[in-house]
Design a protein around this motif. Structure first.
Motif, PDB file in Angstrom:
ATOM      1  N   ARG A 182       0.855  -1.234   0.196  1.00  0.00           N
ATOM      2  CA  ARG A 182      -0.125  -0.029  -0.011  1.00  0.00           C
ATOM      3  C   ARG A 182       0.944   1.454  -0.189  1.00  0.00           C
ATOM      4  O   ARG A 182       2.041   1.121   0.525  1.00  0.00           O
ATOM      5  CB  ARG A 182      -0.838   0.013   1.215  1.00  0.00           C
ATOM      6  N   THR A 183       0.276   2.456  -0.272  1.00  0.00           N
ATOM      7  CA  THR A 183       1.004   3.512  -0.619  1.00  0.00           C
ATOM      8  C   THR A 183       1.160   4.094   1.091  1.00  0.00           C
ATOM      9  O   THR A 183       0.371   3.652   1.881  1.00  0.00           O
ATOM     10  CB  THR A 183       0.422   4.556  -1.545  1.00  0.00           C
ATOM     11  N   CYS A 184       2.103   4.904   1.288  1.00  0.00           N
ATOM     12  CA  CYS A 184       2.302   5.649   2.499  1.00  0.00           C
ATOM     13  C   CYS A 184       1.040   6.436   2.693  1.00  0.00           C
ATOM     14  O   CYS A 184       0.464   6.373   4.134  1.00  0.00           O
ATOM     15  CB  CYS A 184       3.493   6.562   2.414  1.00  0.00           C
ATOM     16  N   GLY A 185       0.571   6.898   1.780  1.00  0.00           N
ATOM     17  CA  GLY A 185      -0.899   7.765   2.080  1.00  0.00           C
ATOM     18  C   GLY A 185      -1.885   6.803   2.513  1.00  0.00           C
ATOM     19  O   GLY A 185      -2.865   7.004   3.457  1.00  0.00           O
ATOM     20  N   ALA A 186      -2.144   5.692   1.925  1.00  0.00           N
ATOM     21  CA  ALA A 186      -3.069   4.717   2.126  1.00  0.00           C
ATOM     22  C   ALA A 186      -2.971   4.159   3.547  1.00  0.00           C
ATOM     23  O   ALA A 186      -3.973   4.114   4.271  1.00  0.00           O
ATOM     24  CB  ALA A 186      -3.208   3.506   1.383  1.00  0.00           C
ATOM     25  N   ASN A 187      -1.581   3.911   3.971  1.00  0.00           N
ATOM     26  CA  ASN A 187      -1.412   3.382   5.482  1.00  0.00           C
ATOM     27  C   ASN A 187      -1.839   4.474   6.191  1.00  0.00           C
ATOM     28  O   ASN A 187      -2.425   4.199   7.566  1.00  0.00           O
ATOM     29  CB  ASN A 187      -0.009   2.780   5.474  1.00  0.00           C
ATOM     30  N   ARG A 188      -1.594   5.663   6.044  1.00  0.00           N
ATOM     31  CA  ARG A 188      -1.925   7.068   6.974  1.00  0.00           C
ATOM     32  C   ARG A 188      -3.330   7.034   7.031  1.00  0.00           C
ATOM     33  O   ARG A 188      -3.788   7.306   8.126  1.00  0.00           O
ATOM     34  CB  ARG A 188      -1.196   8.159   6.410  1.00  0.00           C
TER      35      ARG A 188
END
Length: 72
Positions: free
Chosen positions: A29-35
């Motif tokens: 997952r992208t960093c943004g999705a994890n955030r």
């Protein structure tokens, strides 16, 4: 009656454990999705390696009594 209650509790614990493990690896997952996941749920456990995990929280309100958040 007691047998039914015990059977229900056993089934509920199995179902809860199984649903907690759903989801793609953090690295996929992208960093943004994890955030967004952390911000939406408040506290999540994400994999940090093949067999390692860490708990990420939105704020100190999600921490246990003896824990404090630190930036990650």
């Amino acid at each position: 009656m007691m047998r039914r209650v015990l059977a229900f509790l056993a089934l509920a614990s199995v179902v809860t454990a199984a649903t907690a493990q759903v989801g793609p690896p953090t690295s996929q997952r992208t960093c943004g999705a994890n955030r967004q996941l952390v911000m939406r749920d408040g506290a999540v456990v994400l994999d940090t390696g093949p067999q390692t995990y860490a708990r990420f929280v939105r704020s100190g309100a999600e921490c246990l009594v003896d824990q404090f958040p630190e930036p990650a």
